[in-house]
Scaffold this motif. Structure first.
Motif, mmCIF file in Angstrom:
data_model
loop_
_atom_site.group_PDB
_atom_site.id
_atom_site.type_symbol
_atom_site.label_atom_id
_atom_site.label_comp_id
_atom_site.label_asym_id
_atom_site.label_seq_id
_atom_site.Cartn_x
_atom_site.Cartn_y
_atom_site.Cartn_z
ATOM 1 N N PHE A 1 41.779 31.238 58.434
ATOM 2 C CA PHE A 1 41.383 32.341 59.309
ATOM 3 C C PHE A 1 41.823 32.058 60.745
ATOM 4 O O PHE A 1 42.479 32.892 61.385
ATOM 5 N N LEU B 1 32.623 36.445 56.140
ATOM 6 C CA LEU B 1 33.111 36.928 54.833
ATOM 7 C C LEU B 1 32.282 38.131 54.379
ATOM 8 O O LEU B 1 32.816 39.101 53.840
ATOM 9 N N MET C 1 44.027 31.524 50.505
ATOM 10 C CA MET C 1 44.140 31.881 51.924
ATOM 11 C C MET C 1 45.023 30.867 52.651
ATOM 12 O O MET C 1 45.880 31.228 53.462
ATOM 13 N N PRO D 1 44.902 41.026 61.146
ATOM 14 C CA PRO D 1 45.413 40.352 59.941
ATOM 15 C C PRO D 1 44.478 39.239 59.466
ATOM 16 O O PRO D 1 44.297 39.060 58.257
ATOM 17 N N ILE E 1 39.012 28.015 54.227
ATOM 18 C CA ILE E 1 38.865 29.373 54.739
ATOM 19 C C ILE E 1 38.898 29.374 56.264
ATOM 20 O O ILE E 1 39.586 30.176 56.896
ATOM 21 N N LEU E 2 38.179 28.425 56.862
ATOM 22 C CA LEU E 2 38.096 28.368 58.316
ATOM 23 C C LEU E 2 39.475 28.157 58.941
ATOM 24 O O LEU E 2 39.875 28.870 59.865
ATOM 25 N N SER F 1 46.084 45.767 57.402
ATOM 26 C CA SER F 1 45.572 44.751 58.319
ATOM 27 C C SER F 1 46.678 44.240 59.245
ATOM 28 O O SER F 1 46.471 43.294 59.986
ATOM 29 N N ILE G 1 42.732 39.100 55.755
ATOM 30 C CA ILE G 1 42.785 38.016 54.763
ATOM 31 C C ILE G 1 41.384 37.738 54.220
ATOM 32 O O ILE G 1 41.186 37.572 53.011
ATOM 33 N N LEU G 2 40.383 37.708 55.095
ATOM 34 C CA LEU G 2 39.004 37.460 54.649
ATOM 35 C C LEU G 2 38.518 38.583 53.738
ATOM 36 O O LEU G 2 37.811 38.347 52.757
ATOM 37 N N MET H 1 41.153 39.085 59.809
ATOM 38 C CA MET H 1 40.026 39.702 59.106
ATOM 39 C C MET H 1 40.486 40.272 57.766
ATOM 40 O O MET H 1 39.747 40.250 56.777
#
Ligand code: NA
Ligand code: NA
Lengths: 176, 436, 342
Positions: free
Chosen positions: B32, A106, B293, B43, B28-29, C58, B47-48, B45
């Motif tokens: 991702f 992050l 996310m 895409p 998040i994990l 992205s 989003i992060l 990365m």
């Protein structure tokens, strides 16, 4: 080791303190806006943007490191009583490592995002003028960076009981 | 194929949560990894990089820390304690009087707080220790407040209802009005639960007489400051002095000013209140970021569309469609955060509801009620986590989840009532708009 | 050609004109390509209007509805057209003027290219009106009113008439009007429905304020565009060109009609202002445009396009099909797809 712990705890506490200052400023700024509007029909057009982009971002991200050090990330202790103590301790190390990884990514991602915003000098268009807002994007990787540091520290601390006491002495006070 | 990844994502999320990975990190994990698997590295990365700032940097979101600060200051200066005392003076003689008092205090505090989290946090601090001291089983004491907190999002002002009104393009004020009766019915249903437990299981909730009710007049005097705050927030809100978003800041300022005037604003109060506000805000927002996310991941995978076409293509009766919608919300509520859950589902459900000729105001209240049930169901129950935060000395998360169980049953009855008797929701909005 | 599936985001909810346009675009793309190209619609739970540039960059999406005014620092030259909002009267003319302007404006093309995006046409709203809680019939009635402004030109208009422009997120109009923090808003009549202003507004004053037309309906990711064969680019462009006027048709005509019906039903008074106010408003719009044109060459280019397309639309009418055919002849036929946007 002592130095690292002292530095990290100090840094995380400082960032969290800045987050607290943002909360106070938010309260005063919005209240002032309301008072000015009602008493003098004067509107500070910048208030919503400043609140959203500076105060909110500061209070959302800067305390993440402090949160991690104090073990106050919210998790679900659904199976706690099933898992044996040894396994739980090993899991804790794994969790801290995963946290380091995720926060690290992050930090990386938002840092480059902040650089892009700086390059384009992003601003918002208000009634009379343009307010630059790109600075506030840097608060995100700073907060995530501190959280990465804190997670890495937690990994070490979980493996060494001596540093655990050291850390506790630096977080100190009301851990309730 | 993407749908498969979406469903795997849900399963893996459950697994990670069970292994005690912090909720935000798990969300998040999985998001991702899932987006990486479906669309590739860039895409994922993206989003992060983009979600955190755009989620947090919102004006309407500022109501969260402000109402939290108001609650924490009110608690540390003993202002909310007065509310609880006054409720006790009136109700403590009933079986389960302390729990019933705390439910009523929650309902009163709901009129100044915009979210159920702030409500749970503020009331949890005061009421849980006292109930435990009076011999309540800690799990039921905590569960009662976790559930009572949900009233905060039903009785206006309510952040969830504002967001619903904006998405559904329907009158926020009408949804507010519809929420009042359901908030009160919810409180009543919780009281019945408490009475039943006190009656049948005195080992869990001790029968009457365990506490000495405080003097009525004295506690009413104590309540005066909070009544002033309610007048400030509600009066200002309805007379047009400030908006619902601004109300939090004005309320917090009012609370601080009042505490200072009463000489209760010590350095320690300031330090603790700010520390707790900062920590709670940050830990909730990071979960909100994870949930956003995850919502985006589910949207891309097509799981959301799958649900929509399943409901709309099968030519089912209205009642069956509603039943399925309710079940979906209850299911989503188990692990999703309400903002995210609304964002995924409303675009799918609103046209269905509209086509059936059902009231969008009524549906809004129903959705908020269902999402609030989700706030107390495992494994992701935000209210429960807040309670755990403020009462970690007494309970573990699992205890709180056990404690809310009977209240969830009451919630289901209230949901059935909303569906069976829509006028329970609609009579106030209709009364007001009819009078105009 | 090889079959290709594109991810496209209108960035808005079901009722929004952008969603209407993207649904049509998906159909047109299948038709134009004979089924070899298709569009997966990505909903607002994944990408909202404010997230479109990030999502395009992205590669989360291949095509998105971009509103350059939201991203003022990235599109300063393109947004010059937005500073000319007050001259907007005919929705289709504004949309097509915007399209031709951006296609031929080198600095604008550079801005899109810098962000890795390709522009395939614009749309426009109906002319904004005054939606208020106190009646506005004359210029005097505007004195001292607090009016929400959606941008700099509208703020200048308000200040010219002695009103105070207020910066307020569009979603807060409802509460602002309801509670009297503002006396009115300078908006599309469509906001009556999309933000439920019918519940709180009491008057509509039909003084045409200008249009919203700085849009990039089908903004294509540059590497997606560059990776396509020239034929496929032509196919994509044809579908986009057919879909472009559907946004204007929805936003400038269908939805305003529905909103007007709702306004009538709610008993909101629709005021035709006195001649003096109309004249003063039009005069200010003209002088405001003049001052922009003298300050910036691009503003002059845009004004010329508006003039050209106003004549065409007055002659041709508001039929989306006829307009898209004309746009193909006048604008896109002159574009070399082997180099455009690459
Ligand atoms: Na409330
Ligand atoms: Na839940």
């Amino acid at each position: 080791m002592h130095m690292i712990i002292r530095f990290s705890a100090g840094l995380c506490r400082l960032l969290s303190f800045i987050g607290g200052a943002a909360v106070v400023l938010m309260m005063l700024h919005v209240t002032l806006d309301v008072v000015l509007l009602n008493l003098f029909r004067v509107s500070m057009n910048t208030t919503p943007e400043i609140v959203a982009r500076y105060y909110m971002v500061a209070v959302a991200f800067l305390p993440l490191g402090w949160l991690t050090l104090r073990n106050q990330m919210i998790s679900v202790e659904l199976l706690d009583f099933v898992l044996p103590k040894r396994l739980r301790e090993n899991l804790d190390v794994l969790i801290a490592l995963t946290g380091t990884l995720i926060y690290g990514m992050l930090t990386y991602a938002t840092w480059f995002k902040a650089l892009r915003e700086m390059r384009s000098g992003s601003f918002v268009e208000l009634v009379r003028f343009q307010m630059p807002v790109w600075h506030s994007h840097f608060l995100v990787p700073i907060g995530f960076g501190a959280a990465t540091l804190a997670c890495a520290l937690m990994t070490i601390v979980l493996l060494s009981p001596r540093s655990r006491e050291l850390l506790a002495s630096h977080i100190g006070e009301d851990t309730e | 194929m993407s749908v498969e990844i979406g469903l795997w994502g849900v399963a893996i999320l459950m697994g990670l949560l069970a292994l005690r990975l912090p909720v935000a990190l798990a969300l998040i994990l999985v998001s991702f990894g899932g987006i990486w698997a479906m669309l590739g590295w860039n895409p994922a990365m993206g989003i992060l990089a983009n979600t955190p700032y755009s989620f947090a940097a919102r004006w309407t979101m500022s109501a969260v820390p402000m109402f939290l600060l108001m609650g924490f200051v009110a608690y540390h200066t003993g202002l909310t304690g007065g509310l609880f005392d006054a409720a006790k003076a009136l109700l403590a003689r009933l079986p389960g009087g302390l729990a019933i008092s705390s439910i009523f205090a929650c309902s009163a505090f709901a009129a100044v707080s915009g979210s159920s989290l702030a409500n749970s946090a503020a009331m949890g601090r005061i009421a849980i220790p006292e109930m435990v001291k009076a011999g309540y089983r800690p799990s039921i004491a905590a569960g009662c407040i976790a559930a009572g907190g949900t009233i905060g999002a039903l009785i206006p002002p309510s952040i969830l209802m504002i967001i619903y009104g904006v998405i559904a393009e329907t009158s926020i004020v009408q949804v507010f009005l519809g929420g009042i009766s359901i908030g009160l019915i919810t409180a009543l249903s919780y009281c019945i639960v408490v009475l039943c437990i006190a009656w049948f299981r005195p080992d869990i909730i001790p029968p009457t007489g365990a506490v000495e009710p405080p003097d009525l007049w004295q506690s009413l005097r104590q309540v005066l400051p909070i009544v002033l705050l309610i007048i400030l927030v509600f009066g200002g809100l309805f007379s047009g002095m400030f908006t619902a978003t601004q109300a939090g800041a004005v309320g917090a300022f009012g609370t601080v000013a009042l505490a200072a005037a009463m000489g209760r604003l010590t350095r320690d109060v300031i330090r603790r209140s700010l520390n707790e506000t900062v920590i709670t805000t940050s830990s909730l927002l990071i979960i909100g970021i994870g949930a956003t996310m995850f919502t985006r991941f589910l949207g891309i995978s097509g799981v959301s569309n799958l649900i929509a076409s399943f409901v709309s293509d099968s030519g089912m009766s209205m009642m069956l469609v509603l039943l399925i919608i309710i079940c979906i919300y209850l299911l989503l509520g188990t692990f999703m955060e309400p903002f995210g859950a609304m964002l995924v589902t409303l675009p799918i459900f609103l046209p269905l509801i509209d086509a059936q000729g059902l009231s969008l105001v009524w549906f809004g209240v129903l959705v908020v009620k269902l999402l609030e049930v989700g706030m107390i169901t495992p494994p992701v129950g935000m209210n429960v986590f807040v309670i755990k935060n403020v009462a970690s000395r007494y309970v573990m998360v699992t205890d709180v989840f056990r404690g809310v169980l009977p209240f969830i049953l009451a919630d289901l009855v209230v949901v059935a009532l909303i569906v069976a008797v829509p006028s329970l929701v609609l009579f106030l909005p209709e009364l007001v708009s009819g009078a105009r | 050609a090889m079959s290709q599936n594109l991810r496209g985001a209108g960035g808005a909810s079901q009722a929004h004109p952008s969603t209407y346009m993207y649904e049509r675009f998906a159909t047109y793309l299948e038709e134009e390509s004979g089924g070899s190209m298709s569009l997966s619609l990505i909903g607002p739970e994944v990408v909202t209007l404010t997230q479109v540039p990030d999502a395009l960059q992205s590669e989360l999406i291949n095509i998105g509805n971009l509103l350059p005014l939201f991203f003022a620092s990235d599109f300063p030259r393109t947004n010059v057209a937005g500073d000319m909002a007050l001259i907007g009267r005919l929705s289709h003319a504004m949309a097509l003027a915007m399209t031709e302007f951006v296609v031929n404006c080198e600095p604008c093309q550079e801005e899109f290219s810098n962000k890795g995006m390709v522009f395939l046409g614009a749309g426009a709203s109906d002319p904004y009106v005054l939606i208020t809680t106190t009646p506005v019939r004359t210029a005097e009635d505007l004195q001292g009113l607090r009016l929400r402004s959606g941008g700099a030109p509208f703020s200048r208009w308000a200040e010219n008439f002695g009103a105070t422009p207020v910066n307020m997120p569009v979603g807060e109009q409802f509460e602002g009007l309801n509670q009297g923090t503002i006396d009115g808003t300078m908006s599309s009549i469509v906001d009556m429905l999309s933000f439920r202003l019918v519940d709180v507004a009491r008057y509509v004053t039909d003084v045409p304020l200008g249009t919203y037309h700085v849009t990039s309906n089908f903004t294509v990711n540059q590497s997606t565009w560059g990776g396509m064969s020239e034929d496929d680019r032509a196919t994509l462009l044809r579908a986009a060109n057919r879909a472009n006027p559907t946004l204007t048709d929805r936003w400038g005509f269908q939805l305003p009609e529905a909103a007007r019906n709702a306004v009538a039903e709610a008993g909101i008074e629709v005021i035709t202002p006195d001649e003096a106010l109309l004249e003063a408003s039009n005069a200010f719009a003209a002088s405001d445009a003049e001052s922009r044109i003298s300050a910036d060459e691009l503003a002059g280019d845009f004004a010329a396009m508006v003039e050209k397309w106003t004549t065409i639309v007055e002659e041709l009418g508001d039929d989306p099909v006829a307009l898209s055919e004309r746009a193909m002849e006048e604008i896109w036929a002159n574009v070399d797809l082997s180099t455009y946007g690459i």
